[in-house]
Enzyme design. Structure first.
Site, mmCIF file in Angstrom:
data_model
loop_
_atom_site.group_PDB
_atom_site.id
_atom_site.type_symbol
_atom_site.label_atom_id
_atom_site.label_comp_id
_atom_site.label_asym_id
_atom_site.label_seq_id
_atom_site.Cartn_x
_atom_site.Cartn_y
_atom_site.Cartn_z
ATOM 1 N N GLU A 1 -5.941 -0.358 -7.563
ATOM 2 C CA GLU A 1 -4.973 0.322 -8.289
ATOM 3 C C GLU A 1 -3.901 -0.645 -8.908
ATOM 4 O O GLU A 1 -3.182 -1.210 -8.023
ATOM 5 C CB GLU A 1 -4.247 1.182 -7.247
ATOM 6 C CG GLU A 1 -5.188 2.480 -6.563
ATOM 7 C CD GLU A 1 -4.539 3.149 -5.736
ATOM 8 O OE1 GLU A 1 -5.063 4.328 -5.405
ATOM 9 O OE2 GLU A 1 -3.596 2.855 -4.846
ATOM 10 N N SER B 1 0.939 -1.235 0.003
ATOM 11 C CA SER B 1 0.013 0.032 -0.162
ATOM 12 C C SER B 1 0.960 1.276 0.075
ATOM 13 O O SER B 1 0.468 2.315 -0.295
ATOM 14 C CB SER B 1 -0.963 0.185 1.217
ATOM 15 O OG SER B 1 -0.719 -0.751 2.307
ATOM 16 N N ASN C 1 -4.528 6.603 -1.110
ATOM 17 C CA ASN C 1 -3.979 6.897 0.111
ATOM 18 C C ASN C 1 -3.177 8.255 -0.047
ATOM 19 O O ASN C 1 -3.365 8.948 0.925
ATOM 20 C CB ASN C 1 -2.920 6.067 0.563
ATOM 21 C CG ASN C 1 -3.528 4.524 1.001
ATOM 22 O OD1 ASN C 1 -4.901 4.586 1.231
ATOM 23 N ND2 ASN C 1 -3.022 3.359 0.669
ATOM 24 N N HIS D 1 -2.959 -3.045 -6.337
ATOM 25 C CA HIS D 1 -3.289 -2.808 -4.987
ATOM 26 C C HIS D 1 -4.797 -2.824 -4.671
ATOM 27 O O HIS D 1 -5.572 -2.076 -5.072
ATOM 28 C CB HIS D 1 -2.688 -1.352 -4.725
ATOM 29 C CG HIS D 1 -2.855 -0.817 -3.399
ATOM 30 N ND1 HIS D 1 -3.172 0.488 -3.210
ATOM 31 C CD2 HIS D 1 -3.159 -1.495 -2.299
ATOM 32 C CE1 HIS D 1 -3.425 0.551 -1.766
ATOM 33 N NE2 HIS D 1 -3.370 -0.341 -1.276
HETATM 34 P P1 NAD Z 1 -1.074 -9.658 7.329
HETATM 35 O O1 NAD Z 1 0.028 -9.142 8.195
HETATM 36 O O2 NAD Z 1 -2.561 -9.533 7.662
HETATM 37 O O3 NAD Z 1 -0.560 -10.734 6.605
HETATM 38 C C1 NAD Z 1 0.804 -10.856 5.891
HETATM 39 C C2 NAD Z 1 1.351 -12.395 5.736
HETATM 40 O O4 NAD Z 1 2.291 -12.262 5.218
HETATM 41 C C3 NAD Z 1 1.207 -12.882 7.442
HETATM 42 O O5 NAD Z 1 0.489 -14.162 7.284
HETATM 43 C C4 NAD Z 1 2.745 -13.418 7.373
HETATM 44 O O6 NAD Z 1 3.010 -14.597 8.064
HETATM 45 C C5 NAD Z 1 3.109 -13.524 5.963
HETATM 46 N N1 NAD Z 1 4.673 -13.455 5.610
HETATM 47 C C6 NAD Z 1 5.569 -12.562 6.056
HETATM 48 N N2 NAD Z 1 6.398 -12.715 5.322
HETATM 49 C C7 NAD Z 1 6.194 -13.706 4.462
HETATM 50 C C8 NAD Z 1 7.119 -14.409 3.657
HETATM 51 N N3 NAD Z 1 8.396 -14.116 3.452
HETATM 52 N N4 NAD Z 1 6.572 -15.164 2.912
HETATM 53 C C9 NAD Z 1 5.472 -15.710 2.936
HETATM 54 N N5 NAD Z 1 4.689 -14.976 3.717
HETATM 55 C C10 NAD Z 1 5.203 -14.228 4.581
HETATM 56 O O7 NAD Z 1 -0.909 -8.244 6.456
HETATM 57 P P2 NAD Z 1 -1.882 -7.692 5.293
HETATM 58 O O8 NAD Z 1 -2.728 -6.403 6.029
HETATM 59 O O9 NAD Z 1 -2.519 -8.889 4.603
HETATM 60 O O10 NAD Z 1 -0.812 -6.694 4.297
HETATM 61 C C11 NAD Z 1 -0.327 -7.616 3.532
HETATM 62 C C12 NAD Z 1 0.084 -6.527 2.391
HETATM 63 O O11 NAD Z 1 -0.947 -6.044 1.563
HETATM 64 C C13 NAD Z 1 1.121 -5.403 2.920
HETATM 65 O O12 NAD Z 1 2.025 -5.276 2.013
HETATM 66 C C14 NAD Z 1 0.176 -4.449 3.270
HETATM 67 O O13 NAD Z 1 0.613 -2.981 2.905
HETATM 68 C C15 NAD Z 1 -0.786 -4.554 2.017
HETATM 69 N N6 NAD Z 1 -2.390 -3.990 2.136
HETATM 70 C C16 NAD Z 1 -2.950 -4.063 3.304
HETATM 71 C C17 NAD Z 1 -3.915 -3.518 3.487
HETATM 72 C C18 NAD Z 1 -4.843 -3.558 4.715
HETATM 73 O O14 NAD Z 1 -5.853 -2.847 4.890
HETATM 74 N N7 NAD Z 1 -4.460 -4.683 5.597
HETATM 75 C C19 NAD Z 1 -4.668 -3.019 2.438
HETATM 76 C C20 NAD Z 1 -4.023 -2.874 1.106
HETATM 77 C C21 NAD Z 1 -2.524 -3.356 0.885
#
Ligand code: NAD
Length: 717
Positions: free
Chosen positions: A463, A430, A501, A451
């Protein structure tokens, strides 16, 4: 021009009028098409020898999509009398289907919407196919209108007032089964039996003559007691007020019209409809909603690049990270029957993610739980793995792991050498610039941002972010994939906060500044919802998570230190564990267990004052109108900077992005559309009293230029 209608005689006594607009994917009613229909009816009216007429479409999966909205726009300035005249003329034309000397049957095998649905209900009978695309509905309220060709008068006479109010004021379509249950469709049959069934029905009605009795009955007032009418009015109006929050006048106007029309004969009810339509047609809300319709329509047709490149097929997808985002992205993908391989470093997360996403994909709205049949269908499409080789084998690999550039890059370094040359790698980051993530890749042209927004199942926006080296083929493939999973992608250039954002941060930040200026939390929230936002900015902080917002904000503070600085309130909140809904406290406190995200209802928490008071700015408190200006002008100013930085390819992408990404009020048409309704000069005036607050309220060069030239963001006419 080739004809839109073809008249044929599948049997000696049965006529069929087939609508198939040449060269178009959808059948729509333009004035030219209506004239042609009128000429056919002139001939058909004289054929007393016939037993029935069938109205059908020559396009599979499409009956009639409605009236030509471009013709609406061309006449937005017209006087009320013109609207009354156009509605009456259109209605009288299709009303002739209920006056032919024999039965008329609409055979519906696809979308039957708006004016198309009105044509169908002026027929004596409707028969629908079981094709999932066969949906009938009156979506006019979504354009700030209601049906104008007699729909509000005729529909309640066929299906009852309560069903008609729900359909017309709600604007949602229903399938054949639901239509049959309320008496709107006589039968539901498989597509290949539709023509036959329609002919059989016409012959049966010709023999039995029931339709004649219905014609008589449906031409008078509706049989309903005063008590029933009152009760329906009161409950429906309360429901509509709650849904529209007073921002959308059309559903309530439709309800009032239908209540009034119930006591009139059909002719008088139709005339009232035309007069009432003139009150809505061409109003600012109607125009803004039509703009949103065109934004969405343009988005559907936009391949994402200017060149003529075809997307690569995406037959398999891999997702890295089974957290909130990775599992939901996988759910929407298997829902469209695209197989997904999923992984996570954490075995428990992987297991949890897999079961959660299967439930999400199989969710049944009616039973409010997972549907076992769907589970059985989707489970074989999902493959959890811990092998990089399995992950790298897909056509598209989407990374959704922790928001840490180094960890992401490490993962890419492992996966890229195992991927096929033409396969695409994408990040759901993000905040991290795409150029930074692509820096060490061997094939940066095959890398981009995809995204998704949280919650993925609800938010239509995606996005697609192109890095400096991303190829057009990668972009069109990402766009096609996002559309294939039911989303509305917009293509943007790399930059801090990407599009949504970046624009959101200034607005959210300002809500905290307002708290520090002594504006009560409720007042700030109310200013935002009264403007039309789905929730207040401080509630949004709590839903997103204060920690997430803080870290995302940090990227922006780095990028734009002139106008954004880390807010001490957020620092304190994070330190004290007031992380929002997930922590049970943030700007509000949350005492209701089990409610998550936007479903959680916050209560005012006096403990928040302990953070705010010591940090407060002192000085005089801004008055109500200034609160609204302070929230939304930073959004607008940032939008002009985004345009100047060429983040979007077209201003319309920006408007659609904010509507689909953060729920910017559709009835305002989009942030730039809204700015156009104000005019640049007026915006400068609104900014004047706020400029002492700092760079965040300084007019941008683009705005100053526009004020000088009376410029607009949207081309005029
Ligand atoms: P999250 O913490 O819920 O999930 C991340 C997962 O990735 C975890 O289960 C973790 O164990 C796993 N992980 C970590 N390192 C890893 C690796 N090397 N290989 C495989 N798995 C691995 O996070 P999230 O909220 O799902 O966010 C994930 C991505 O999406 C981030 O880049 C975040 O910025 C982006 N994002 C999040 C949101 C939101 O609102 N949560 C919205 C848009 C984008």
């Amino acid at each position: 021009m080739t004809a839109a209608f073809t008249l044929s005689f599948p049997e000696k006594e049965i006529a069929a009028l087939t609508f198939d607009l040449p060269g178009k994917g959808a059948n729509i009613f333009s004035q030219a098409v209506l004239q042609e229909l009128s000429a056919h009816l002139d001939v058909l009216e004289k054929r007393a020898d016939l037993a029935g007429l069938i109205l059908r479409s020559g396009k599979p999966g499409m009956f009639i999509a409605g009236a030509d909205i471009r013709e609406f726009v061309a006449n937005q300035e017209a006087k009320a009398e013109w609207t009354v005249e156009m509605c009456t003329r259109g209605r009288k034309l299709i009303q002739r289907l209920s006056q032919l000397p024999y039965v008329t049957v609409a055979a519906i095998d696809g979308a039957c919407l708006g004016g198309g649905a009105e044509l169908a209900i002026w027929c004596d009978r409707r028969i629908m196919s079981s094709n999932p695309k066969a949906q009938i509905g009156f979506p006019e309220v979504k354009l700030g209108l209601f049906p104008g060709w007699g729909g509000t008068a005729r529909l309640p006479r066929i299906v009852g007032l309560s069903n008609a109010v729900e359909m017309i004021a709600g604007g949602e379509s229903i399938d054949g089964k639901a239509a049959q249950a309320m008496g709107l469709a006589t039968e539901v049959v498989p597509t290949d039996q539709l023509d036959r069934a329609a002919q059989d029905l016409a012959r049966a009605e010709h023999r039995g003559g029931d339709f004649q009795e219905d014609r008589r009955r449906w031409s008078g007032p509706i049989e309903i007691t005063d008590t029933e009418l009152y009760f329906l009015g009161a409950t429906a109006s309360a429901y509509i007020q709650q849904q529209t929050k007073g921002h959308y006048p059309a559903p309530l106007a439709a309800l009032e019209l239908m209540l009034e029309g119930a006591r009139l004969d059909i002719e008088a009810a139709c005339l009232r409809e035309a007069e009432a339509m003139a009150q809505l047609f061409g109003t600012p809300i109607n125009r803004a909603l039509i703009n949103v319709f065109f934004l969405a329509d343009r988005n559907k047709k936009d391949p994402g690049v200017a060149t003529d490149v075809s997307p690569r097929p995406v037959k398999t997808v891999s997702v890295c990270g089974a957290g909130i985002m990775g599992s939901s992205i996988s759910a929407v993908t298997i829902k469209r029957e695209i197989p997904v391989t999923i992984t996570d470093v954490n075995a428990t997360m992987l297991q949890k993610g897999v079961s959660g996403l299967l439930e999400e994909a199989s969710y049944n709205r009616q039973t409010k739980g997972p549907d076992p049949q769907k589970m059985l269908k989707f489970a074989p499409l999902l493959r959890p793995t811990t092998s990089d080789r399995d992950i790298a084998a897909a056509d598209l690999v989407i990374e959704a792991i922790v928001e840490n550039a180094e960890i992401k890059k490490e993962l890419f370094a492992r996966l890229e050498p195992l991927m096929r040359d033409e396969a695409i790698l994408a990040s759901n980051t993000s905040t991290i610039p795409i150029r930074r993530l692509a820096a060490d890749l061997k094939r940066p042209e095959r890398f981009c941002g995809i995204h998704f927004f949280n919650p993925v199942r609800k938010m239509p926006l995606v996005e697609v972010i192109r890095g400096p080296k991303t190829s057009d083929e990668t972009v069109v493939t990402a766009v096609a994939f996002a559309k294939a999973v039911g989303k509305s992608p917009i293509v943007i250039n790399d930059g801090p906060g990407f599009l949504v954002n970046r624009i959101l941060v200034g607005y959210m930040n300002e809500s905290v500044e307002l708290l520090l200026d002594g504006v009560p939390l409720k007042e700030i929230e109310k200013a935002a919802t009264a403007f039309g936002m789905p929730m207040g900015p401080l509630t949004l902080y709590d839903v997103v998570g204060l920690d997430t917002a803080f870290y995302a904000g940090a990227v922006m503070f780095d990028a734009f230190p002139d106008r954004l600085q880390a807010n001490p309130v957020l620092v304190q909140m994070v330190k004290q564990g007031r992380l929002g809904v997930k922590a049970g406290k943030g700007f509000y406190k949350y005492t209701q267990p089990g409610k998550v995200g936007a479903e959680a209802k916050g209560e005012i928490d006096p403990a928040l004052d302990e953070i705010i008071k010591p940090l407060s700015h002192g000085g005089s408190r801004p008055f109500a109108e200034q609160v609204t200006h302070r929230l939304f002008l930073p959004m607008l100013l940032e939008a002009t900077r985004v345009l100047a930085d060429n983040v979007v390819r077209d201003p319309r992408d920006l408007d659609l992005g904010l509507i689909f990404g953060i729920g910017f009020p559709p009835f305002k048409g989009g942030v730039l559309y809204w700015a156009d309704t104000l005019g640049a000069e007026k915006i400068l005036e609104m900014l004047k009293p706020l400029q002492h607050l700092g760079a965040r309220f300084q007019p941008t060069p683009m705005l100053l230029e526009m004020a000088k030239n009376n410029g607009k963001f949207y081309p005029q006419n």
